[in-house]
Motif scaffolding. Structure first.
Motif, PDB file in Angstrom:
ATOM      1  N   GLN A   1       1.765   1.817  -3.503  1.00 46.09           N
ATOM      2  CA  GLN A   1       0.608   2.266  -4.284  1.00 46.09           C
ATOM      3  C   GLN A   1       0.271   3.733  -4.028  1.00 46.09           C
ATOM      4  O   GLN A   1      -0.164   4.436  -4.939  1.00 46.09           O
ATOM      5  N   PHE A   2       0.492   4.182  -2.779  1.00 43.86           N
ATOM      6  CA  PHE A   2       0.118   5.544  -2.409  1.00 43.86           C
ATOM      7  C   PHE A   2       1.326   6.453  -2.215  1.00 43.86           C
ATOM      8  O   PHE A   2       1.233   7.483  -1.549  1.00 43.86           O
TER       9      PHE A   2
ATOM     10  N   PRO B   1      -7.810  -0.260  -1.074  1.00 44.14           N
ATOM     11  CA  PRO B   1      -7.091   0.702  -1.912  1.00 44.14           C
ATOM     12  C   PRO B   1      -7.921   1.257  -3.061  1.00 44.14           C
ATOM     13  O   PRO B   1      -7.783   2.437  -3.408  1.00 44.14           O
TER      14      PRO B   1
ATOM     15  N   ALA C   1      -6.638   3.103   3.323  1.00 48.03           N
ATOM     16  CA  ALA C   1      -6.746   1.975   2.397  1.00 48.03           C
ATOM     17  C   ALA C   1      -6.722   0.640   3.134  1.00 48.03           C
ATOM     18  O   ALA C   1      -7.376  -0.317   2.703  1.00 48.03           O
ATOM     19  N   TYR C   2      -5.999   0.556   4.223  1.00 55.86           N
ATOM     20  CA  TYR C   2      -5.974  -0.678   5.005  1.00 55.86           C
ATOM     21  C   TYR C   2      -7.377  -0.975   5.534  1.00 55.86           C
ATOM     22  O   TYR C   2      -7.771  -2.127   5.642  1.00 55.86           O
TER      23      TYR C   2
ATOM     24  N   LYS D   1      -8.349   5.237  -3.651  1.00 51.87           N
ATOM     25  CA  LYS D   1      -7.921   5.824  -4.931  1.00 51.87           C
ATOM     26  C   LYS D   1      -9.081   6.567  -5.606  1.00 51.87           C
ATOM     27  O   LYS D   1      -8.875   7.639  -6.172  1.00 51.87           O
TER      28      LYS D   1
ATOM     29  N   LEU E   1       0.832  -1.205   0.000  1.00 49.53           N
ATOM     30  CA  LEU E   1       0.000   0.000   0.000  1.00 49.53           C
ATOM     31  C   LEU E   1       0.872   1.263   0.000  1.00 49.53           C
ATOM     32  O   LEU E   1       0.524   2.250  -0.653  1.00 49.53           O
TER      33      LEU E   1
ATOM     34  N   VAL F   1      -2.563   5.305   3.212  1.00 53.94           N
ATOM     35  CA  VAL F   1      -2.308   3.879   3.460  1.00 53.94           C
ATOM     36  C   VAL F   1      -3.194   3.373   4.596  1.00 53.94           C
ATOM     37  O   VAL F   1      -3.802   2.307   4.499  1.00 53.94           O
TER      38      VAL F   1
END
Length: 191
Positions: free
Chosen positions: A127-128, A143, A138-139, A147, A124, A135
């Motif tokens: 990705q971020f 994600p 997203a967790y 996004k 993550l 992050v």
């Protein structure tokens, strides 16, 4: 000794003792480590180092997810100390080539659960672009959701605008993880 003398002696002993304890409590935050313990330090330290993730972030997420209680399973089916969804855990096991880990160990054993969760946090982070706030969101929310919030302008991925996170659960989750992160980094010099 009469009753009055005993009260005077107690006051002379207890008051200074109380003041000493008060000074220690006010000027030494180490006692707070009892309130904010970190369990599984060796596992967190090892996996944090292997996957280049801040160990305090891992500990903070574990604290919010399960308060370091292994073998937890949520109503939604999230497993273990880091509350991994089975699909996410399987995806990580495949991507990270963790062939010696089973879903049963993910649920009951803190070490593989922390390894998978930490690998996922590292993923993550990539990705971020290292944005820890995104992050953490997203967790919790996934994600793809985060996004889409960022790309649509619903949320800019910053703590300053966390109030704009569309999911109340995720907003609260980010705040709680950051609260524990702050406590841990203040209390513990190193991991």
């Amino acid at each position: 000794m009469n009753q009055l003398k005993r009260k005077l002696i107690r006051k002379r002993i207890l008051l200074p003792l109380f003041l000493v304890v008060l000074v220690l409590v006010l000027f030494n935050t180490r006692w707070l480590a009892w309130i904010y313990p970190i369990e599984f330090k060796n596992e967190i330290r090892a996996h944090a180092s292997a996957y280049q993730v801040d160990p305090f972030l891992i500990a903070s997420i574990i604290r919010v997810e399960t308060n370091f209680q292994p073998s937890m399973e949520s109503k939604k089916g999230a497993l273990g100390v880091m509350q991994l969804m089975p699909d996410t855990a399987q995806w990580v096991m495949d991507k990270a080539h963790l062939n010696n880990v089973s879903m049963e160990t993910v649920k009951h054993d803190a070490d593989p659960n922390i390894e998978i969760g930490t690998w996922y946090l590292g993923n993550l982070m990539q990705q971020f672009g290292g944005n820890e706030i995104a992050v953490i969101a997203a967790y919790n929310a996934g994600p793809s959701k985060v996004k889409s919030w960022i790309s649509s302008g619903q949320w800019d991925g910053t703590l300053e605008h966390a109030k704009d996170i569309p999911y109340g659960e995720t907003r609260h989750y980010v705040q709680r993880v950051l609260y524990y992160y702050k406590q841990y980094t203040k209390l513990y010099d190193a991991f």
